[in-house]
Design a protein around this motif. Sequence first.
Motif, PDB file in Angstrom:
ATOM      1  N   ILE A 165      41.958  39.835  37.912  1.00 27.92           N
ATOM      2  CA  ILE A 165      41.429  38.832  38.823  1.00 27.92           C
ATOM      3  C   ILE A 165      41.452  39.409  40.225  1.00 27.92           C
ATOM      4  CG2 ILE A 165      41.969  36.567  39.861  1.00 27.92           C
ATOM      5  CD1 ILE A 165      43.065  35.828  37.024  1.00 27.92           C
ATOM      6  N   GLY A 166      40.412  39.149  40.972  1.00 27.38           N
ATOM      7  CA  GLY A 166      40.373  39.558  42.380  1.00 27.38           C
ATOM      8  C   GLY A 166      40.215  38.313  43.231  1.00 27.38           C
ATOM      9  N   ASN A 167      41.205  38.066  44.075  1.00 29.37           N
ATOM     10  CA  ASN A 167      41.174  36.862  44.913  1.00 29.37           C
ATOM     11  C   ASN A 167      40.635  37.243  46.298  1.00 29.37           C
ATOM     12  OD1 ASN A 167      41.634  34.461  46.195  1.00 29.37           O
ATOM     13  ND2 ASN A 167      43.836  34.397  45.802  1.00 29.37           N
ATOM     14  N   THR A 168      39.547  36.600  46.717  1.00 28.10           N
ATOM     15  CA  THR A 168      38.988  36.890  48.050  1.00 28.10           C
ATOM     16  C   THR A 168      39.831  36.264  49.143  1.00 28.10           C
ATOM     17  OG1 THR A 168      37.629  34.889  48.061  1.00 28.10           O
ATOM     18  CG2 THR A 168      36.594  36.903  47.212  1.00 28.10           C
ATOM     19  N   CYS A 264      37.873  33.367  43.440  1.00 33.49           N
ATOM     20  CA  CYS A 264      38.182  34.579  42.667  1.00 33.49           C
ATOM     21  C   CYS A 264      37.017  35.108  41.842  1.00 33.49           C
ATOM     22  CB  CYS A 264      39.326  34.271  41.693  1.00 33.49           C
ATOM     23  SG  CYS A 264      40.885  33.962  42.510  1.00 33.49           S
ATOM     24  N   MET A 265      37.135  36.409  41.521  1.00 34.09           N
ATOM     25  CA  MET A 265      36.276  37.030  40.509  1.00 34.09           C
ATOM     26  C   MET A 265      37.177  37.509  39.379  1.00 34.09           C
ATOM     27  SD  MET A 265      37.266  40.361  41.018  1.00 34.09           S
ATOM     28  CE  MET A 265      36.088  41.268  40.012  1.00 34.09           C
ATOM     29  N   VAL A 266      36.550  37.819  38.235  1.00 34.26           N
ATOM     30  CA  VAL A 266      37.346  38.353  37.123  1.00 34.26           C
ATOM     31  C   VAL A 266      36.624  39.554  36.522  1.00 34.26           C
ATOM     32  CG1 VAL A 266      36.356  36.696  35.427  1.00 34.26           C
ATOM     33  CG2 VAL A 266      38.548  37.807  34.954  1.00 34.26           C
ATOM     34  N   ALA A 267      37.387  40.609  36.245  1.00 32.11           N
ATOM     35  CA  ALA A 267      36.829  41.814  35.631  1.00 32.11           C
ATOM     36  C   ALA A 267      37.457  41.996  34.253  1.00 32.11           C
ATOM     37  CB  ALA A 267      37.119  43.027  36.502  1.00 32.11           C
ATOM     38  N   PRO A 288      44.364  41.887  43.932  1.00 32.66           N
ATOM     39  CA  PRO A 288      44.209  41.980  42.475  1.00 32.66           C
ATOM     40  C   PRO A 288      45.396  41.369  41.723  1.00 32.66           C
ATOM     41  CG  PRO A 288      44.895  44.099  43.378  1.00 32.66           C
ATOM     42  CD  PRO A 288      44.833  43.142  44.537  1.00 32.66           C
ATOM     43  N   ILE A 289      45.125  40.733  40.608  1.00 30.05           N
ATOM     44  CA  ILE A 289      46.184  40.271  39.691  1.00 30.05           C
ATOM     45  C   ILE A 289      45.777  40.743  38.300  1.00 30.05           C
ATOM     46  CG2 ILE A 289      47.502  38.303  38.790  1.00 30.05           C
ATOM     47  CD1 ILE A 289      46.449  36.585  41.061  1.00 30.05           C
ATOM     48  N   VAL A 290      46.615  41.609  37.718  1.00 36.68           N
ATOM     49  CA  VAL A 290      46.310  42.114  36.371  1.00 36.68           C
ATOM     50  C   VAL A 290      46.929  41.152  35.368  1.00 36.68           C
ATOM     51  CG1 VAL A 290      46.606  44.026  34.763  1.00 36.68           C
ATOM     52  CG2 VAL A 290      46.320  44.485  37.213  1.00 36.68           C
ATOM     53  N   THR A 291      46.106  40.638  34.451  1.00 36.58           N
ATOM     54  CA  THR A 291      46.636  39.678  33.492  1.00 36.58           C
ATOM     55  C   THR A 291      45.886  39.793  32.165  1.00 36.58           C
ATOM     56  OG1 THR A 291      47.186  37.328  33.220  1.00 36.58           O
ATOM     57  CG2 THR A 291      45.141  37.781  34.373  1.00 36.58           C
ATOM     58  N   GLY A 292      46.076  38.823  31.321  1.00 40.30           N
ATOM     59  CA  GLY A 292      45.390  38.811  30.035  1.00 40.30           C
ATOM     60  C   GLY A 292      45.441  37.393  29.513  1.00 40.30           C
TER      61      GLY A 292
END
Length: 301
Positions: A165-168, A264-267, A288-292
């Motif tokens: 996740i990318g938080n603006t 947010c965006m999600v990759a 960035p927040i790395v998750t699943g």
Amino acid sequence: MITCSAPAKVYLFGEHAVVYNESAICCAVNIRTRVNIEYSENIVINSSLGTTGIDYEIHPYVSAVVEKIRKKSPYRGVSISIESDIPVGSGLGSSAAVVVATICAFNNLLKLGMDKESIASFGHSIEKEIQGAASATDTYVSTMGGTVAIPARQHLKNPLCNLIIGNTNVFSSTGQLVAKVASLKSIYPEVITPILSTIGKASLRGESLLENEDYRSLGELMNVNQGLLEAIGVGCDELSRLIHSSRTAGALGAKITGAGGGGCMVALAENENIDAISREIKNAGGIPIVTGVTDSGVRVD
Ligand code: PMV
């Protein structure tokens, strides 16, 4: 003392289109809000926002739950403390998570016997009361966990990939963005309606791609979904920067999650690209927040 927690959510497909009854796919992600509750002489609500009693300015959601439950099942007082890893107001469902975790905490403290369906629908009624209008998706996904096809509420296979996740950190108002799409649709119905229906089709195709574990195609269709979100006017420069840098750094797909206009965006990412994508999101001005995906919806911890 009882502790309950509930997860955040992202949209793999279908935000905005889902408002017009098109399909969407939503995932509960492993970023959680925890609510601790114990009996006390009076009502105390504590969070990073401060310590209050019933206070609709500072703790509107928890205050509403406290009052509603007290009417149904009187108790003297409780002390509630909230810790959250979910950024507030960024489209990840932070309010839904705190609502369902608080309901679950009361359910266990007072032995109310609510099942998950009733926690989700009670949660939705609280969100509606506080926000005026709210989709039932956030509270449902935060309660049930997993990957969910909307509006069918059918569980799908979880993607065996990372979600970054990318938080603006740019404020976005869901209500205003939903109104913006409605206005475009009323001016250009023959142009906008097919775009929304194409988003719904991408989402339906996404269901079979998840089933077949075809993440390359899933990512490609997420990129298509992003193009369609841009077309209906919910993009912004900050989101575009994070989305394009994620793709350059190797993301299988990247798009807005939630209302857009900020947030947010999600990759979708394979293990080997996590570091590069996170770094590029940071370089592009995001957090960035790395998750699943998590199957664990609201739960007692
Ligand atoms: O940004 P969020 O988490 O509030 O999601 C909004 C999703 C929309 O489809 C744009 C609106 C809705 O109510 O479904």
